[in-house]
Each structure stands twice: as C-alpha cells, then as structure tokens.
Design a protein around this motif. Structure first.
Motif, PDB file in Angstrom:
ATOM      1  N   GLU A  44       0.916  -1.250  -0.341  1.00  0.00           N
ATOM      2  CA  GLU A  44       0.280   0.389   0.286  1.00  0.00           C
ATOM      3  C   GLU A  44       0.868   0.758   0.054  1.00  0.00           C
ATOM      4  OE1 GLU A  44      -3.280  -0.274  -0.842  1.00  0.00           O
ATOM      5  OE2 GLU A  44      -3.126  -3.060  -0.370  1.00  0.00           O
ATOM      6  N   SER A  45       1.750   1.533   0.581  1.00  0.00           N
ATOM      7  CA  SER A  45       2.748   2.624   1.223  1.00  0.00           C
ATOM      8  C   SER A  45       3.545   2.448  -0.078  1.00  0.00           C
ATOM      9  CB  SER A  45       3.760   2.273   1.895  1.00  0.00           C
ATOM     10  OG  SER A  45       3.124   1.904   3.698  1.00  0.00           O
ATOM     11  N   PHE A  46       3.881   1.294  -0.938  1.00  0.00           N
ATOM     12  CA  PHE A  46       4.416   2.121  -2.163  1.00  0.00           C
ATOM     13  C   PHE A  46       3.554   2.130  -3.127  1.00  0.00           C
ATOM     14  CE2 PHE A  46       6.198  -0.538  -6.039  1.00  0.00           C
ATOM     15  CZ  PHE A  46       7.446  -0.098  -6.071  1.00  0.00           C
ATOM     16  N   THR A  47       2.809   1.535  -3.603  1.00  0.00           N
ATOM     17  CA  THR A  47       1.992   2.234  -4.392  1.00  0.00           C
ATOM     18  C   THR A  47       1.095   3.452  -4.364  1.00  0.00           C
ATOM     19  OG1 THR A  47       1.049  -0.161  -3.912  1.00  0.00           O
ATOM     20  CG2 THR A  47      -0.477   1.751  -5.221  1.00  0.00           C
ATOM     21  N   HIS A  48       0.804   3.860  -2.550  1.00  0.00           N
ATOM     22  CA  HIS A  48       0.693   5.604  -3.117  1.00  0.00           C
ATOM     23  C   HIS A  48       2.055   6.239  -3.204  1.00  0.00           C
ATOM     24  CE1 HIS A  48       0.002   8.582  -0.470  1.00  0.00           C
ATOM     25  NE2 HIS A  48      -0.799   8.991  -0.817  1.00  0.00           N
ATOM     26  N   ALA A  49       3.090   6.231  -2.782  1.00  0.00           N
ATOM     27  CA  ALA A  49       4.366   6.931  -2.780  1.00  0.00           C
ATOM     28  C   ALA A  49       4.423   6.774  -5.313  1.00  0.00           C
ATOM     29  CB  ALA A  49       5.270   6.192  -2.357  1.00  0.00           C
ATOM     30  N   VAL A  50       4.317   5.558  -5.411  1.00  0.00           N
ATOM     31  CA  VAL A  50       4.936   5.672  -6.998  1.00  0.00           C
ATOM     32  C   VAL A  50       3.774   6.245  -7.636  1.00  0.00           C
ATOM     33  CG1 VAL A  50       5.111   4.099  -9.475  1.00  0.00           C
ATOM     34  CG2 VAL A  50       6.290   3.325  -6.625  1.00  0.00           C
ATOM     35  N   SER A  51       2.688   6.665  -6.910  1.00  0.00           N
ATOM     36  CA  SER A  51       1.671   7.053  -8.034  1.00  0.00           C
ATOM     37  C   SER A  51       1.324   8.213  -7.471  1.00  0.00           C
ATOM     38  CB  SER A  51       0.190   6.032  -7.399  1.00  0.00           C
ATOM     39  OG  SER A  51      -0.314   6.486  -6.336  1.00  0.00           O
ATOM     40  N   ASN A  52       2.004   9.307  -6.038  1.00  0.00           N
ATOM     41  CA  ASN A  52       1.890  10.263  -6.191  1.00  0.00           C
ATOM     42  C   ASN A  52       0.840  10.521  -5.621  1.00  0.00           C
ATOM     43  OD1 ASN A  52       4.715  10.675  -7.534  1.00  0.00           O
ATOM     44  ND2 ASN A  52       3.944  12.605  -8.916  1.00  0.00           N
ATOM     45  N   ALA A  53       0.220   9.495  -4.670  1.00  0.00           N
ATOM     46  CA  ALA A  53      -1.126   9.566  -3.537  1.00  0.00           C
ATOM     47  C   ALA A  53      -2.201   9.068  -4.463  1.00  0.00           C
ATOM     48  CB  ALA A  53      -0.683  10.255  -2.792  1.00  0.00           C
ATOM     49  N   GLY A  54      -1.920   8.288  -5.664  1.00  0.00           N
ATOM     50  CA  GLY A  54      -3.214   8.236  -6.836  1.00  0.00           C
ATOM     51  C   GLY A  54      -2.955   8.924  -7.668  1.00  0.00           C
ATOM     52  N   GLU A  55      -2.887  10.283  -7.974  1.00  0.00           N
ATOM     53  CA  GLU A  55      -2.462  11.686  -9.021  1.00  0.00           C
ATOM     54  C   GLU A  55      -2.067  11.083 -10.246  1.00  0.00           C
ATOM     55  OE1 GLU A  55      -0.992  15.011  -8.394  1.00  0.00           O
ATOM     56  OE2 GLU A  55      -1.830  15.723  -6.496  1.00  0.00           O
ATOM     57  N   LEU A  56      -1.630  10.269 -10.170  1.00  0.00           N
ATOM     58  CA  LEU A  56      -0.537   9.324 -11.433  1.00  0.00           C
ATOM     59  C   LEU A  56      -1.775   8.568 -12.467  1.00  0.00           C
ATOM     60  CD1 LEU A  56       3.002   9.683 -11.150  1.00  0.00           C
ATOM     61  CD2 LEU A  56       2.228  11.897 -11.839  1.00  0.00           C
ATOM     62  N   GLY A  57      -2.588   7.937 -11.303  1.00  0.00           N
ATOM     63  CA  GLY A  57      -3.897   6.758 -12.308  1.00  0.00           C
ATOM     64  C   GLY A  57      -2.515   5.870 -13.004  1.00  0.00           C
ATOM     65  N   ASN A  58      -1.610   5.522 -11.830  1.00  0.00           N
ATOM     66  CA  ASN A  58      -0.455   4.123 -12.391  1.00  0.00           C
ATOM     67  C   ASN A  58      -0.205   2.999 -11.589  1.00  0.00           C
ATOM     68  OD1 ASN A  58       1.328   5.562 -10.636  1.00  0.00           O
ATOM     69  ND2 ASN A  58       2.774   5.472 -11.460  1.00  0.00           N
ATOM     70  N   THR A  59      -1.555   2.894 -10.503  1.00  0.00           N
ATOM     71  CA  THR A  59      -1.180   2.245  -9.697  1.00  0.00           C
ATOM     72  C   THR A  59      -1.817   0.794 -10.006  1.00  0.00           C
ATOM     73  OG1 THR A  59      -4.221   2.588  -9.725  1.00  0.00           O
ATOM     74  CG2 THR A  59      -2.613   2.875  -7.729  1.00  0.00           C
ATOM     75  N   ARG A  60      -1.602   0.217 -11.637  1.00  0.00           N
ATOM     76  CA  ARG A  60      -1.783  -0.809 -12.208  1.00  0.00           C
ATOM     77  C   ARG A  60      -0.311  -1.204 -12.119  1.00  0.00           C
ATOM     78  NH1 ARG A  60      -5.364  -2.166 -17.030  1.00  0.00           N
ATOM     79  NH2 ARG A  60      -7.287  -2.082 -15.317  1.00  0.00           N
ATOM     80  N   LEU A  61       0.407  -0.421 -12.688  1.00  0.00           N
ATOM     81  CA  LEU A  61       1.514  -0.440 -12.977  1.00  0.00           C
ATOM     82  C   LEU A  61       2.243  -0.458 -12.027  1.00  0.00           C
ATOM     83  CD1 LEU A  61       4.471  -0.403 -14.570  1.00  0.00           C
ATOM     84  CD2 LEU A  61       4.462   2.730 -13.938  1.00  0.00           C
ATOM     85  N   ALA A  62       2.413   0.144 -10.785  1.00  0.00           N
ATOM     86  CA  ALA A  62       2.766  -0.132  -9.399  1.00  0.00           C
ATOM     87  C   ALA A  62       2.653  -1.153  -9.037  1.00  0.00           C
ATOM     88  CB  ALA A  62       2.104   0.456  -8.250  1.00  0.00           C
ATOM     89  N   ARG A  63       1.435  -2.314  -8.749  1.00  0.00           N
ATOM     90  CA  ARG A  63       0.988  -3.116  -8.402  1.00  0.00           C
ATOM     91  C   ARG A  63       1.927  -4.651  -8.945  1.00  0.00           C
ATOM     92  NH1 ARG A  63      -2.374  -2.398  -5.002  1.00  0.00           N
ATOM     93  NH2 ARG A  63      -3.784  -1.051  -4.842  1.00  0.00           N
TER      94      ARG A  63
END
Ligand code: PFF
Length: 455
Positions: free
Chosen positions: A411-430
């Motif tokens: 969760e923390s990693f996805t949150h940080a990589v996606s700039n708190a969801g702003e970048l819309g790249n949560t699938r990539l983060a997973r």
C-alpha cells in the motif's frame, strides 16, 4: 538525527529536466563505452541486446524505481531513510551502510580509470600515445599505469574536480553541470557515430554489434546481461535513493526511470556504433575494458583523417560520461556524513575525497609499487572491483527490493509511486511490487552466486 538544520533547508533538483539530466548522468558512465558494446558484440549481438533489455525491465527498472521512491518519500540519506521507514529495532539501515562502503570501493577504482581517461585527453592534445602500431600504444598505456606519480596525480585531478562540483551543491553543482554535459555528450557521440558510419568497416562493425547469434546465448550470457543492467543503472548502493531524496514531489518516478533507461541504452548503442566500424576498418580485434579504450582506439585514431582531433573528442566525451557517474557516487557518503553527523557540506566533501584518495591510491599503485601485493589472488584494483560489483551491489539490490516489496509494503509503495493516486498508475505499481517481491531478488541472487563462482 544529529542535524535538523541540514534537513530544514535541504537542497534538491529544481526542475524536471534537471532531475532527468542528473539521474541520466549517474547511469551513463564508463559502463556504456567499454562494457556494453564489447559485451553485446561478443555475446551474440541482437540476442544479447534482447536479453539485456528484459533484464533491465524486470530487474533494473523496478529496483531503480524502488530506490528513487524510497529516497523521495524519506527525503533523507539512505541510512536515515531505511531507519525511518523500517520497523523499529530492525537493522534495515545497514543497507545504507553497505551502500556507503560500496560507493567508496567503486570510487577507488573507478576514479583511477577516469584518471587514465583524463590523461588521454591530455595525451591527445599533445599528440602523444597516437600510433598506428598497437605495440606503441600498448607501451604508452603501460608507461602511464606503471608510473606511480602520473597515476596518483591524475586521480587527484579527478577527485578535486568532482569534489569542487559537489561544493556548489545539488542544484548549483550536480544539476547545473549534468544539464550542460548530457546534451554535449549526445552531440559529440552522434557526430562520432556519423563519421564512423562513413568508414569502410561500417558494415563489419554493425554486424559484429547487431547480428543475432543465438547459439552464443547460454546461462552465463543471461547472467552477464543481468549484472550489466545492474551496474549500468547505478543501483544497489544507495545512489538512486540519494538522488530520489532530491526529486521534486510531483515528479513521475516510473516515467523518469523509463526515460533514463532508454536514454542510457541510446548512449550505449551510439558508443558501439561509433567504436566498432572504426575498429574493423583497420582489422583490429574488438577488445573490451582498458585495452579497447587505451590501446586499440589510439591505434585506430592514428590511421584516420583528423585522428588527433577525434582522439581528443572521444576522450572528452568519455570524461563527460564518467563525471556524472562519479558525482552520484561521491554524493552518497557526502549526504550521509552531512546529515548524520551534522557536518557542513564542505567538511563532508573534504573527508570523503580524502578517504577516496587513500583507497584510490591503493588502486592507482596497483600497476606499479603495489603490483606484487595480492589478496585472494587479486591486486587492490581488481579486489575492490570484485567485492563491490559481485558482492556489495547485488546484496544491496536484493535487500532494497525486499524492503520495498515486503517491509514497506504494497500500500505504501503504491501510494508513493502513484504520487498519492494522482498519476493513475496503480496497476503499474502493483506489477512493480510483484517484481520486487518475487522476481528481482531471486534473479539478483542467482547472478551473485554465479559471480562468486558458487553456481
Ligand atoms: N552506471 C555507471 C556506469 O555505467 O559506468 C557506473 C555506476 C555509477 C555504478 C554509480 C554505480 C553507481 F552508483
């Protein structure tokens, strides 16, 4: 933390372009010029290239993104970052210590090779060391390596230059310099490539580099590709964590890392296209390492029109590539000492330069007074290269991947990589989390055991 003032007015990169230039400056280095092209040519051309690309995508890129993200989240040096983000009482901060030791060891031998490159800019200007007879160019290189004073003095020139740039700070030093040098590097390299492609050996050079020969691809080749991807992307020793701590909050980290990967690959390919047509035009064997740079190429330049000018340009561009890498290496311990001990930056830089000068002297003198001093069958130069590249970097890489994937958590990693969801790249983060948890550590471990001769 010893020093709160250090973090209160923390320096950092000031623009998206500056971030890209500095990070690319770290990735691009001697590795692009003497490792990548020669390894590609001798390990199956396009086949090796394909494997290298896969290795970069599944091992290099995820670990690079993880390091940058951890650094940006903590806004601190690698030791403090891991201490702060890890569970209390667990010694994850030791990964930062391993990184710092690796940085010193790499700098010790890397700075000596950069010293030779600087010396060859000078030799190019003088017109010495330029001869169509490889025995003569070999003699010139041996004379440099076996002269204790020349080796030491050029190394000190390198260290003073790098230390001087760092004194100007992160935005005023690293960013300002790499922003100017990276475009110049591309310009010089492209000009040399175009020139090289007009030579008679262009076809043979390109076919050496790109002809797919899958019969050469075996397990060793795959492991070589993974190891190269690792060294090329400057990961496993806190460099990217340190630079990540200077990233702007809104920076798209996966996109930046992807761009750095592509631009770094472009430099490697351009270097190969610049070098091998010229080498084949005069019927030389394509060598790797110091022999290619300091013995074969001067013999090639001697036979080309404007050879002296080409030699100067080539070693200037190699110096440029090496400067960005050296800046990122020295910045790791400098930031650690500055933040942890509260030392002013200039004191941290002075101490780190002095430490590298002492360790580096052992490498610089490996070709002369310390030539007979061997440990585990290796001289100091070879030993520091071996320990850092084959032990410390892989161990650091495995631990960073495990930390980001398992300890810091999905969760923390996805949150940080996606700039708190702003970048819309949560699938990539997973996907990155899966790679960091299961793929990267296992592959790096296999490469390490192979490098140590266990596999
Ligand atoms: N990436 C650099 C090269 O290819 O030459 C070498 C390097 C620089 C490795 C910085 C590690 C590092 F931290």
């Amino acid at each position: 933390m010893a020093n709160s003032t250090a973090s209160a007015k923390r320096d950092g990169f000031s623009s998206a372009l500056g971030v890209l230039a500095a990070t690319l400056g770290s990735a691009v280095g001697l590795g692009n010029i003497w490792k990548f092209p020669a390894l590609t040519g001798s390990n199956g051309g396009a086949g090796f290239l394909l494997i290298y690309l896969c290795a970069t995508l599944v091992v290099g890129l995820p670990v690079m993104i993880a390091e940058l993200t951890l650094g940006r989240h903590a806004r601190a040096n690698p030791i403090a970052a891991l201490k702060r983000m890890g569970p209390p009482g667990r010694p994850w901060w030791l990964v930062g210590v391993i990184g710092m030791i690796a940085a010193f060891l790499i700098m010790a031998f890397y700075s000596e090779v950069v010293a030779w490159v600087f010396a060859y800019v000078w030799k190019g200007l003088e017109g010495s060391a330029l001869s169509s007879d490889p025995a003569v160019t070999q003699g010139a290189f041996t004379a440099l390596v076996s002269s204790p004073w020349q080796s030491l003095l050029w190394q000190w020139v390198v260290l003073l230059l790098i230390g001087g740039i760092l004194l100007k700070g992160v935005s005023g030093g690293i960013e300002a310099v790499t922003k100017r040098l990276m475009p110049l590097l591309f310009l010089l390299l492209t000009a040399l490539c175009l020139y090289s492609l007009t030579l008679d050996g262009a076809g043979a050079g390109l076919s050496f580099l790109f002809r797919p020969d899958f019969s050469k691809v075996d397990a060793t080749v795959v492991l070589t590709a993974v190891g190269l991807a690792f060294f090329k992307m400057s990961i496993g020793m806190g460099t990217m964590m340190t630079y990540g701590s200077y990233f702007r909050t809104e920076q798209n980290i996966p996109l930046t890392a992807g761009r750095v990967m592509c631009a770094d690959l472009a430099v490697s390919l351009l270097a190969g296209i610049a070098i091998f047509p010229a080498v084949f035009t005069f019927g030389f064997e394509p060598a790797a390492g110091p022999a290619l740079l300091f013995i074969t190429l001067p013999a090639v330049f001697a036979q080309l029109p404007f050879g002296q000018l080409l030699m100067v340009l080539f070693f200037v561009l190699t110096s440029i590539a090496a400067i960005g890498a050296m800046l990122s290496l020295l910045e790791v311990p400098v930031l650690i000492l500055h933040e942890r001990l509260g030392w002013p930056r200039h004191k941290a830089i002075g101490v780190c330069v002095a430490v590298v000068a002492v360790l580096g002297a052992a490498c610089a003198l490996s070709g002369s007074v310390l030539a007979g001093f061997l440990l585990f069958g290796r001289n100091m130069f070879e030993l520091m290269d071996f320990v850092s590249s084959n032990v410390l970097l892989p161990v650091g890489g495995i631990l960073v991947a495990l930390f980001a994937g398992w300890v810091w958590g999905k969760e923390s990693f996805t949150h940080a990589v996606s700039n708190a969801g702003e970048l819309g790249n949560t699938r990539l983060a997973r996907v990155l989390v899966v790679l960091l948890r299961y793929v990267s550590p296992v592959l790096i471990l296999i490469v390490m055991l192979h490098g140590l001769g266990v596999l």
